[in-house]
Scaffold this active site. Sequence first.
Site, PDB file in Angstrom:
ATOM      1  N   ARG A  55       6.086 -13.557   9.302  1.00 29.05           N
ATOM      2  CA  ARG A  55       6.650 -12.239   9.042  1.00 29.05           C
ATOM      3  C   ARG A  55       8.011 -12.137   9.720  1.00 29.05           C
ATOM      4  O   ARG A  55       8.343 -12.913  10.619  1.00 29.05           O
ATOM      5  CB  ARG A  55       5.727 -11.131   9.535  1.00 29.05           C
ATOM      6  CG  ARG A  55       5.509 -11.099  11.037  1.00 29.05           C
ATOM      7  CD  ARG A  55       4.680  -9.894  11.438  1.00 29.05           C
ATOM      8  NE  ARG A  55       5.403  -8.659  11.162  1.00 29.05           N
ATOM      9  CZ  ARG A  55       4.818  -7.465  11.118  1.00 29.05           C
ATOM     10  NH1 ARG A  55       3.513  -7.358  11.306  1.00 29.05           N
ATOM     11  NH2 ARG A  55       5.530  -6.379  10.890  1.00 29.05           N
TER      12      ARG A  55
ATOM     13  N   GLU B  87       0.859  -1.183   0.000  1.00 32.72           N
ATOM     14  CA  GLU B  87       0.000   0.000   0.000  1.00 32.72           C
ATOM     15  C   GLU B  87       0.898   1.236   0.000  1.00 32.72           C
ATOM     16  O   GLU B  87       1.820   1.332   0.820  1.00 32.72           O
ATOM     17  CB  GLU B  87      -0.902   0.010   1.234  1.00 32.72           C
ATOM     18  CG  GLU B  87      -1.881   1.171   1.253  1.00 32.72           C
ATOM     19  CD  GLU B  87      -2.779   1.176   2.473  1.00 32.72           C
ATOM     20  OE1 GLU B  87      -3.579   2.129   2.611  1.00 32.72           O
ATOM     21  OE2 GLU B  87      -2.681   0.242   3.308  1.00 32.72           O
TER      22      GLU B  87
ATOM     23  N   LYS C  13       4.390  -0.429  10.552  1.00 33.92           N
ATOM     24  CA  LYS C  13       4.323   0.814   9.780  1.00 33.92           C
ATOM     25  C   LYS C  13       3.791   1.962  10.645  1.00 33.92           C
ATOM     26  O   LYS C  13       4.245   3.105  10.527  1.00 33.92           O
ATOM     27  CB  LYS C  13       3.446   0.624   8.547  1.00 33.92           C
ATOM     28  CG  LYS C  13       3.476   1.824   7.600  1.00 33.92           C
ATOM     29  CD  LYS C  13       2.656   1.558   6.348  1.00 33.92           C
ATOM     30  CE  LYS C  13       3.316   0.559   5.447  1.00 33.92           C
ATOM     31  NZ  LYS C  13       2.602   0.414   4.152  1.00 33.92           N
TER      32      LYS C  13
END
Length: 568
Positions: free
Chosen positions: A264, A38, A274
């Site tokens: 992850r 994104e 983020k």
Amino acid sequence: MTDKTSSPAPATDFIRNIIREDLASGKHLRIVTRFPPEPNGHLHIGHAKSIQLNFGIANEFDGNCFMRFDDTNPLKEDEEYVEGILQDVHWMGYEWGEYLSYASDYFEELYEFAEELIKKGKAYVESLNAEEIRELRGTLTEPGKNSPFRDRSVEENLKLFREMRAGKFTDGAHVLRAKIDMAAANINLRDPVLYRIRKVPHQRTADQWCIYPLYDFTHGLSDALEGVTHSLCTLEFEDHRPLYDWILAEVSAPCLPRQIEFSRLNLRYTVLSKRRLIQLVEEGHVNGWDDPRMLTLSGIRRRGYPASAVRLFCERIGISKSENNIDMSVLEDCAREELDKIAPRAMAVLRPLKVVITNYPEDKTEEFEPARHPKNPEMGSRKVPFSREIYIDHDDFREDPPPNYFRLAPGKEVRLRFAYVIRCDEVIYDTEGKVNELRCTYDQATRSGAKAEGRKVKGIIHWVSTKHCVPVEVRLYDRLFAKPLPGSDDSEGNFLKDLNLNSVETINSCQVEPGLEEAQPAEVFQFERVGYFCVDSKESRPDTLVFNRTVTLRDTWAKLEQEQTRQS
């Protein structure tokens, strides 16, 4: 900086094993993957793992990887991030060619899929506000409750949804929800929101749309429209997979991609959320997304890490479903290993201490010509001038040395790298009683390369000529956090209290050997006996070079942690 790489052996992990089986069975003739960030921030080291996995698999199996931007939230997205992400992926060594796409490319198709769900009675327009929707959603142990608008007719839902698109309602007045099961054990299946009203211009579609699909709706359908065979994502999306599969099954999707999750990346002494990275930037704890202390790819690049080191790191940590907490030393070791192959050598004195060689002629200058790289003769040599007055590093002299100290001390001898053996004869102090200058003598018979019978000098130190050296600014960057798991021992998870207050030290009095004034931005050198240093690509000026420390020559943090363990 040249980024030399070697061809690694074919990787083996559970995802590649699945792909090999799918190809062998004929389920797929060509593999298609995608990397879908994104554009609301810059990429970090965790994204590098996904980049390498998705692009790497496409390359390995002669397939394609879509570089796709999930640009469905115009409130948070920016073209700056798009350009930064493309630069990061390109720096990592991967190309997308014609396979650059945006979720916004499919807005019309996604809208048609939404209408298809409505017509099948699988979606409805919800008129409750966000808080009311949350109240009816239930909990992990209690089922949700049906909305009073859940049983609207297909005709009414279509009319309202089309009016939403036409801009007849304000933000938040309605949303489109899937009609699945409000009692489902998986909360993601409790009539999730698919579309929302956002009367905000989009960076690519301008004012064409005022309703935007949510990620869970967009993701799988974009995969299907692109012919993705294996949709690879991290484990936090595992609970979303049933919704991914439900949406694809309920519409006329052109294909049925398979979502596969992997763990992850969790890295000690940093944060990769983020939200937290944005907080660090916006609150001024760091100097932007490319601050060399940040584990963003732009920060890593500015600090001097080669892309090959990041790829090597991703290769070493591997792909699995197991949760991990990788120590920062693994990444730093990869940087050392790769930089050792490619970084030219130079001498630099960070904290200069003047040395006068009293028996060396005042008007004499000679040159030594060491290799630019001891293992790469093709890199040639460099000329290092030597004169009566030189600088050594303050750390290489002790007035009262401890046992087994092999550097310079009163009455002791040491070899100057590439040059002569010198002996300290006198120490000169300033008005505050601090060591200001050393008076030494040299032995001409000990010139580097010459045989000096009976002379065994263990200590070797670096130096620069005071008449020829180049002043530079050096920034000694360290880890941004002082604790391995920032915020883990705070009841409120306040990670900022674990910031390393000594994560950067600026030294303005450094001196380097001549020739480095021609160094180019982003070029990395090994300062002999000191570490790897990169010319800052952002703040170096014609009149002052700025060098960032990339990494030390050894893992000093590991030694400090071992010492702390012994003391405790």
